[in-house]
Motif scaffolding. Structure first.
Motif, PDB file in Angstrom:
ATOM      1  N   ARG A  28       0.863  -1.181   0.000  1.00 34.86           N
ATOM      2  CA  ARG A  28       0.000   0.000   0.000  1.00 34.86           C
ATOM      3  C   ARG A  28       0.894   1.224   0.000  1.00 34.86           C
ATOM      4  NH1 ARG A  28      -3.829   0.049   4.871  1.00 34.86           N
ATOM      5  NH2 ARG A  28      -2.151  -1.127   5.779  1.00 34.86           N
ATOM      6  N   PRO A  29       0.873   2.038  -1.041  1.00 34.38           N
ATOM      7  CA  PRO A  29       1.731   3.222  -1.045  1.00 34.38           C
ATOM      8  C   PRO A  29       1.273   4.232  -0.006  1.00 34.38           C
ATOM      9  CG  PRO A  29       0.283   3.237  -2.950  1.00 34.38           C
ATOM     10  CD  PRO A  29       0.084   1.914  -2.262  1.00 34.38           C
ATOM     11  N   ASP A  30       2.230   4.976   0.515  1.00 30.21           N
ATOM     12  CA  ASP A  30       1.904   6.015   1.484  1.00 30.21           C
ATOM     13  C   ASP A  30       1.143   7.133   0.784  1.00 30.21           C
ATOM     14  OD1 ASP A  30       3.221   4.655   3.464  1.00 30.21           O
ATOM     15  OD2 ASP A  30       5.108   5.724   3.145  1.00 30.21           O
ATOM     16  N   PRO A  31       0.116   7.671   1.415  1.00 29.08           N
ATOM     17  CA  PRO A  31      -0.605   8.772   0.790  1.00 29.08           C
ATOM     18  C   PRO A  31       0.281  10.013   0.744  1.00 29.08           C
ATOM     19  CG  PRO A  31      -1.406   8.405   3.007  1.00 29.08           C
ATOM     20  CD  PRO A  31      -0.442   7.304   2.707  1.00 29.08           C
ATOM     21  N   PRO A  32       0.141  10.821  -0.295  1.00 23.99           N
ATOM     22  CA  PRO A  32       0.982  12.024  -0.373  1.00 23.99           C
ATOM     23  C   PRO A  32       0.660  12.986   0.764  1.00 23.99           C
ATOM     24  CG  PRO A  32      -0.687  12.035  -2.091  1.00 23.99           C
ATOM     25  CD  PRO A  32      -0.771  10.704  -1.429  1.00 23.99           C
ATOM     26  N   ARG A  33       1.699  13.584   1.311  1.00 26.45           N
ATOM     27  CA  ARG A  33       1.515  14.512   2.425  1.00 26.45           C
ATOM     28  C   ARG A  33       1.219  15.899   1.895  1.00 26.45           C
ATOM     29  NH1 ARG A  33       5.549  13.547   7.223  1.00 26.45           N
ATOM     30  NH2 ARG A  33       5.023  15.731   7.367  1.00 26.45           N
ATOM     31  N   ALA A  34       0.359  16.593   2.586  1.00 23.96           N
ATOM     32  CA  ALA A  34       0.041  17.963   2.208  1.00 23.96           C
ATOM     33  C   ALA A  34       1.198  18.873   2.603  1.00 23.96           C
ATOM     34  CB  ALA A  34      -1.236  18.411   2.908  1.00 23.96           C
ATOM     35  N   ALA A  35       1.469  19.862   1.778  1.00 22.04           N
ATOM     36  CA  ALA A  35       2.555  20.803   2.046  1.00 22.04           C
ATOM     37  C   ALA A  35       2.042  21.858   3.021  1.00 22.04           C
ATOM     38  CB  ALA A  35       3.033  21.432   0.751  1.00 22.04           C
ATOM     39  N   ARG A  36       2.061  21.486   4.299  1.00 29.06           N
ATOM     40  CA  ARG A  36       1.604  22.424   5.316  1.00 29.06           C
ATOM     41  C   ARG A  36       2.758  23.305   5.735  1.00 29.06           C
ATOM     42  NH1 ARG A  36      -0.986  19.068   9.959  1.00 29.06           N
ATOM     43  NH2 ARG A  36       1.179  18.422  10.040  1.00 29.06           N
ATOM     44  N   PHE A  37       2.457  24.480   6.163  1.00 29.70           N
ATOM     45  CA  PHE A  37       3.419  25.424   6.721  1.00 29.70           C
ATOM     46  C   PHE A  37       4.486  25.859   5.720  1.00 29.70           C
ATOM     47  CE2 PHE A  37       2.348  22.446  10.274  1.00 29.70           C
ATOM     48  CZ  PHE A  37       1.425  23.268  10.887  1.00 29.70           C
ATOM     49  N   ALA A  38       4.257  25.724   4.413  1.00 29.11           N
ATOM     50  CA  ALA A  38       5.281  26.091   3.430  1.00 29.11           C
ATOM     51  C   ALA A  38       5.553  27.590   3.471  1.00 29.11           C
ATOM     52  CB  ALA A  38       4.841  25.657   2.036  1.00 29.11           C
ATOM     53  N   ALA A  39       4.511  28.395   3.536  1.00 31.16           N
ATOM     54  CA  ALA A  39       4.716  29.841   3.563  1.00 31.16           C
ATOM     55  C   ALA A  39       5.418  30.258   4.855  1.00 31.16           C
ATOM     56  CB  ALA A  39       3.377  30.558   3.433  1.00 31.16           C
ATOM     57  N   GLY A  40       5.050  29.660   5.947  1.00 32.40           N
ATOM     58  CA  GLY A  40       5.695  29.971   7.222  1.00 32.40           C
ATOM     59  C   GLY A  40       7.162  29.593   7.223  1.00 32.40           C
ATOM     60  N   ARG A  41       7.485  28.460   6.604  1.00 32.66           N
ATOM     61  CA  ARG A  41       8.886  28.050   6.517  1.00 32.66           C
ATOM     62  C   ARG A  41       9.698  29.040   5.680  1.00 32.66           C
ATOM     63  NH1 ARG A  41       7.539  22.167   5.017  1.00 32.66           N
ATOM     64  NH2 ARG A  41       6.921  21.362   7.026  1.00 32.66           N
ATOM     65  N   ARG A  42       9.106  29.489   4.569  1.00 32.88           N
ATOM     66  CA  ARG A  42       9.812  30.456   3.725  1.00 32.88           C
ATOM     67  C   ARG A  42      10.050  31.760   4.476  1.00 32.88           C
ATOM     68  NH1 ARG A  42       6.982  28.150  -0.520  1.00 32.88           N
ATOM     69  NH2 ARG A  42       5.246  29.567  -0.275  1.00 32.88           N
ATOM     70  N   ARG A  43       9.032  32.233   5.194  1.00 28.69           N
ATOM     71  CA  ARG A  43       9.184  33.472   5.946  1.00 28.69           C
ATOM     72  C   ARG A  43      10.236  33.321   7.045  1.00 28.69           C
ATOM     73  NH1 ARG A  43       4.132  34.188   8.254  1.00 28.69           N
ATOM     74  NH2 ARG A  43       3.058  32.931   6.737  1.00 28.69           N
ATOM     75  N   THR A  44      10.202  32.196   7.735  1.00 28.09           N
ATOM     76  CA  THR A  44      11.177  31.961   8.801  1.00 28.09           C
ATOM     77  C   THR A  44      12.587  31.871   8.226  1.00 28.09           C
ATOM     78  OG1 THR A  44       9.506  30.789  10.073  1.00 28.09           O
ATOM     79  CG2 THR A  44      11.795  30.419  10.693  1.00 28.09           C
ATOM     80  N   ALA A  45      12.745  31.192   7.105  1.00 31.25           N
ATOM     81  CA  ALA A  45      14.063  31.083   6.477  1.00 31.25           C
ATOM     82  C   ALA A  45      14.567  32.457   6.050  1.00 31.25           C
ATOM     83  CB  ALA A  45      14.009  30.141   5.286  1.00 31.25           C
ATOM     84  N   GLY A  46      13.696  33.275   5.492  1.00 31.41           N
ATOM     85  CA  GLY A  46      14.100  34.619   5.091  1.00 31.41           C
ATOM     86  C   GLY A  46      14.507  35.469   6.280  1.00 31.41           C
ATOM     87  N   ALA A  47      13.734  35.375   7.368  1.00 36.37           N
ATOM     88  CA  ALA A  47      14.058  36.152   8.561  1.00 36.37           C
ATOM     89  C   ALA A  47      15.389  35.694   9.162  1.00 36.37           C
ATOM     90  CB  ALA A  47      12.945  36.019   9.594  1.00 36.37           C
ATOM     91  N   LEU A  48      15.630  34.390   9.198  1.00 33.99           N
ATOM     92  CA  LEU A  48      16.898  33.890   9.726  1.00 33.99           C
ATOM     93  C   LEU A  48      18.071  34.301   8.842  1.00 33.99           C
ATOM     94  CD1 LEU A  48      15.863  30.330  10.927  1.00 33.99           C
ATOM     95  CD2 LEU A  48      16.506  32.280  12.348  1.00 33.99           C
ATOM     96  N   ARG A  49      17.862  34.323   7.518  1.00 38.72           N
ATOM     97  CA  ARG A  49      18.924  34.741   6.605  1.00 38.72           C
ATOM     98  C   ARG A  49      19.270  36.218   6.826  1.00 38.72           C
ATOM     99  NH1 ARG A  49      23.021  32.645   4.858  1.00 38.72           N
ATOM    100  NH2 ARG A  49      23.928  34.590   5.480  1.00 38.72           N
ATOM    101  N   ARG A  50      18.228  37.061   6.970  1.00 43.00           N
ATOM    102  CA  ARG A  50      18.469  38.487   7.221  1.00 43.00           C
ATOM    103  C   ARG A  50      19.189  38.691   8.549  1.00 43.00           C
ATOM    104  NH1 ARG A  50      13.424  38.672   4.954  1.00 43.00           N
ATOM    105  NH2 ARG A  50      12.380  38.865   6.963  1.00 43.00           N
ATOM    106  N   LEU A  51      18.787  37.941   9.568  1.00 42.87           N
ATOM    107  CA  LEU A  51      19.442  38.035  10.873  1.00 42.87           C
ATOM    108  C   LEU A  51      20.903  37.604  10.776  1.00 42.87           C
ATOM    109  CD1 LEU A  51      19.184  38.529  13.933  1.00 42.87           C
ATOM    110  CD2 LEU A  51      18.560  36.120  14.136  1.00 42.87           C
TER     111      LEU A  51
END
Length: 68
Positions: A28-51
């Motif tokens: 039984r293949p694993d069901p595809p996972r929803a891309a949750r928190f993608a926008a939050g991850r991008r924002r956090t990565a950008g903020a950490l890069r600026r810091l």
């Protein structure tokens, strides 16, 4: 055995468990996972890069050669 029904269920459960790891077991293949928190991850990565850019130490000035 005093409880033959329990014995039958136990043998059936062990047989299913042992046969589940066989190469020809159903897959039984694993069901595809929803891309949750993608926008939050991008924002956090950008903020950490600026810091990191802000607190990075400045490069040392190049030494001048005063040899005569």
């Amino acid at each position: 055995m005093e409880q033959p029904t329990g014995f039958v269920f136990a043998v059936d459960a062990v047989t299913r468990h042992v046969n589940s790891a066989r190469p020809d077991a159903p897959i039984r293949p694993d069901p595809p996972r929803a891309a949750r928190f993608a926008a939050g991850r991008r924002r956090t990565a950008g903020a950490l890069r600026r810091l990191a850019d802000r607190i990075q130490p400045a490069p040392l000035p190049t030494p001048t050669n005063c040899v005569r």
